[in-house]
Enzyme design. Structure first.
Site, short mmCIF file in Angstrom:
data_model
loop_
_atom_site.label_atom_id
_atom_site.label_comp_id
_atom_site.label_asym_id
_atom_site.label_seq_id
_atom_site.Cartn_x
_atom_site.Cartn_y
_atom_site.Cartn_z
CD GLU A 282 -51.01 -186.94 -37.62
OE1 GLU A 282 -49.78 -186.96 -37.45
OE2 GLU A 282 -51.82 -187.12 -36.70
CD1 TRP A 285 -51.27 -183.95 -34.46
CD2 TRP A 285 -49.77 -183.32 -32.90
NE1 TRP A 285 -51.71 -184.39 -33.23
CE2 TRP A 285 -50.81 -184.02 -32.27
CE3 TRP A 285 -48.72 -182.83 -32.14
CZ2 TRP A 285 -50.82 -184.26 -30.89
CZ3 TRP A 285 -48.72 -183.05 -30.77
CH2 TRP A 285 -49.77 -183.76 -30.16
CD1 TRP A 314 -32.56 -189.12 -18.40
CD2 TRP A 314 -34.03 -190.71 -18.98
NE1 TRP A 314 -33.72 -188.49 -18.77
CE2 TRP A 314 -34.65 -189.44 -19.13
CE3 TRP A 314 -34.77 -191.85 -19.29
CZ2 TRP A 314 -35.96 -189.28 -19.57
CZ3 TRP A 314 -36.08 -191.71 -19.72
CH2 TRP A 314 -36.66 -190.44 -19.87
CG ASN A 349 -46.40 -190.95 -36.55
OD1 ASN A 349 -45.41 -190.32 -36.23
ND2 ASN A 349 -47.56 -190.81 -35.92
CD1 TRP A 367 -35.86 -187.27 -22.80
CD2 TRP A 367 -35.46 -186.27 -24.75
NE1 TRP A 367 -35.61 -185.94 -22.53
CE2 TRP A 367 -35.37 -185.31 -23.72
CE3 TRP A 367 -35.25 -185.87 -26.06
CZ2 TRP A 367 -35.08 -183.96 -23.96
CZ3 TRP A 367 -34.95 -184.54 -26.32
CH2 TRP A 367 -34.86 -183.60 -25.27
CD1 TRP A 390 -37.17 -188.87 -31.24
CD2 TRP A 390 -37.00 -190.21 -29.46
NE1 TRP A 390 -36.72 -190.09 -31.68
CE2 TRP A 390 -36.60 -190.93 -30.62
CE3 TRP A 390 -36.97 -190.86 -28.23
CZ2 TRP A 390 -36.19 -192.27 -30.56
CZ3 TRP A 390 -36.55 -192.19 -28.16
CH2 TRP A 390 -36.18 -192.87 -29.32
#
Length: 484
Positions: A282, A285, A314, A349, A367, A390
């Protein structure tokens, strides 16, 4: 000589490369400067609670530095341009010949630093820049074709090769200055009027303190780190470190986190304890998203990483968006997640993924609107991680989920909150229902509890999202449709 340290998103005295550099010569006096840029923060979409927490962290840093006999000027400035102008006046007034700061990677911040460094060169002032947000600096982890990685797993392998044996122990707190040498800073008297009054409002959930950050880190490592892989996806469990807020403020560094993880993982970045292996992953990441931000600056400009997805049709439904924001979608796990976000300034998360995918796939809402909402409420929000998460959920980003992978909120809820404990905690009106019914109450139960009906039906929403993406993507992703 007087050394100046310009603090930004590195509000700590330990493992701070810029501060450590400035304090190398015990004969030098040292001064710190940090700016309260509320207008700039508002332009970047930060909420009041995050701005208040930033100011709390600055005041905490001032207290830490005072013990080292290092004054910290906390100066209000509207914009980054004002920061540069004010800093130039301070440098001239105090005859400073050396400035140190830790690098920030966002476009506006990089532009600010380029302009400031150019001025320093013209004035023959030395500038020392350091990487502290990333353990391996952006640009140093690249493919065999000398290109930036776009997929996490190969990035992780290459990052580990680069980092293994290279990342040293965190820097300790510098030794206190000799109070006598600080007499050289008598000229600060004329600047004291710029320092705002200490009127911070304490945040009970997130005390602004380096010691608090390290206490949470050590407690996590000792009590929950080994079970992290097994329990990290269960929002009802206190299984994560909750250090993201302190990392975003710079009150603790990723290197400090990694160092503690390695001490519990036999010094290995991977291949030992599954819990610490996963937690270290993580941290990587987090680095991956920062490397992307530097390699692809369009990410700082509200652009999709995958250009084709800019054409996704969208929906512009303000009523649906408002229902999502307020936790009124009729999907309990989504609504409970939104309630946690507003109440705590933090969201688990797994729930971030569920909530983000619900907005972008079930409601087919851009988004960017969800990213801005999270940015306003999340106390750990930073551009790289928030944007990366996102775009991952919306299937528009680097290494994002395939567009046909659409979470079913109810099955996600049943899988990760089996007893509905988390749901009952944030939607108390559903607590009276049997645990199995909390994930998807029937109409009668909803009426009795005063809980909304779903604003969209899952099967319909899923197909609508698939059709919308198929219209815009030139080649379909291979593989079966996944409905988790």
């Amino acid at each position: 000589m007087t050394q100046l340290v310009w603090f930004r998103s590195d509000l700590r005295s330990r493992d701070n490369p810029a501060l450590w550099h400035a304090c190398k010569n015990p004969q030098d006096s040292v001064i710190g400067v940090v700016f309260v840029t509320r207008q700039q923060w508002q332009q970047h979409g930060l909420g009041e609670r995050k701005m208040q927490l930033l100011e709390n962290a600055m005041q905490a840093l001032k207290t830490e530095l005072k013990q080292l006999h290092i004054p910290l000027l906390i100066i209000p400035a509207d914009t980054f341009a004002d920061c540069n102008q004010t800093l130039q006046r301070i440098i001239i007034q105090l005859n400073i010949r050396s400035v140190a700061f830790n690098i920030e990677y966002e476009v506006n911040e990089r532009r600010r630093d380029i302009e400031f460094s150019r001025w320093c060169r013209e004035q023959q002032i030395s500038v020392y820049k350091f990487h502290d947000q990333c353990m391996v600096p952006p640009g140093e982890v690249r493919t065999k074709q000398d290109l930036p990685f776009k997929v996490f797993t190969p990035f992780k392998r290459a990052w580990i090769q680069q980092a293994d044996g290279r990342i040293g122990a965190p820097l300790p707190q510098p030794q206190p200055r000799d109070p006598a040498i600080q007499n050289a800073l008598a000229g600060l008297a004329g600047l004291q009027g710029n320092i705002p009054a200490t009127n911070t409002v304490a945040d009970e959930l997130w005390p602004a303190s380096e010691d608090e950050a390290h206490q949470r880190l050590n407690q996590f490592a000792e009590e929950r780190g080994r079970a992290y892989k097994e329990l990290r996806d269960l929002p009802a469990e206190d299984a994560t470190s909750r250090l993201s807020v302190y990392l975003s403020l710079g009150m603790i560094s990723p290197r400090q986190c990694l160092h503690v993880a390695l001490s519990h993982n036999k010094g290995q970045l991977t291949g030992n304890n599954p819990g610490f292996d996963t937690w270290i992953s993580e941290l990587i990441w987090r680095e991956f998203y920062r490397h992307l931000l530097v390699a692809f600056p369009q990410l700082c400009k509200h652009k999709a990483f995958k250009p084709d997805t800019e054409q996704v049709p969208w929906r512009n439904s303000e009523s649906d968006f408002k229902a999502w924001c307020e936790g009124r979608t009729g999907y309990p796990i989504v609504d409970a997640a939104q309630k946690q976000l507003v109440a705590e300034g933090w969201m688990h998360n797994r729930l971030r993924m569920i909530s983000a995918m619900f907005l972008t796939k079930h409601l087919l809402i851009d988004w960017r609107k969800g990213e801005a909402f999270f940015n306003h409420w999340l106390l750990d929000a930073d551009l790289a991680s928030n944007n990366g998460g996102w775009q991952w959920s919306a299937s528009t980003g680097a290494d994002g989920v395939p567009y046909f992978r659409i979470f079913n909120p109810t099955t996600q809820s049943q899988r990760f909150d089996a007893d509905g404990e988390f749901i009952a905690r944030y939607l108390p009106q559903l607590a009276e229902l049997p645990a199995a019914a909390r994930h998807q109450p029937d109409n009668l139960q909803r009426q009795r509890c005063g809980y909304e009906t779903p604003i969209v039906e899952h099967k319909f929403a899923r197909q609508r999202a698939l059709d919308a993406f198929k219209q815009t993507l030139t080649t379909a992703n291979a593989g079966e449709n996944n409905d988790e």
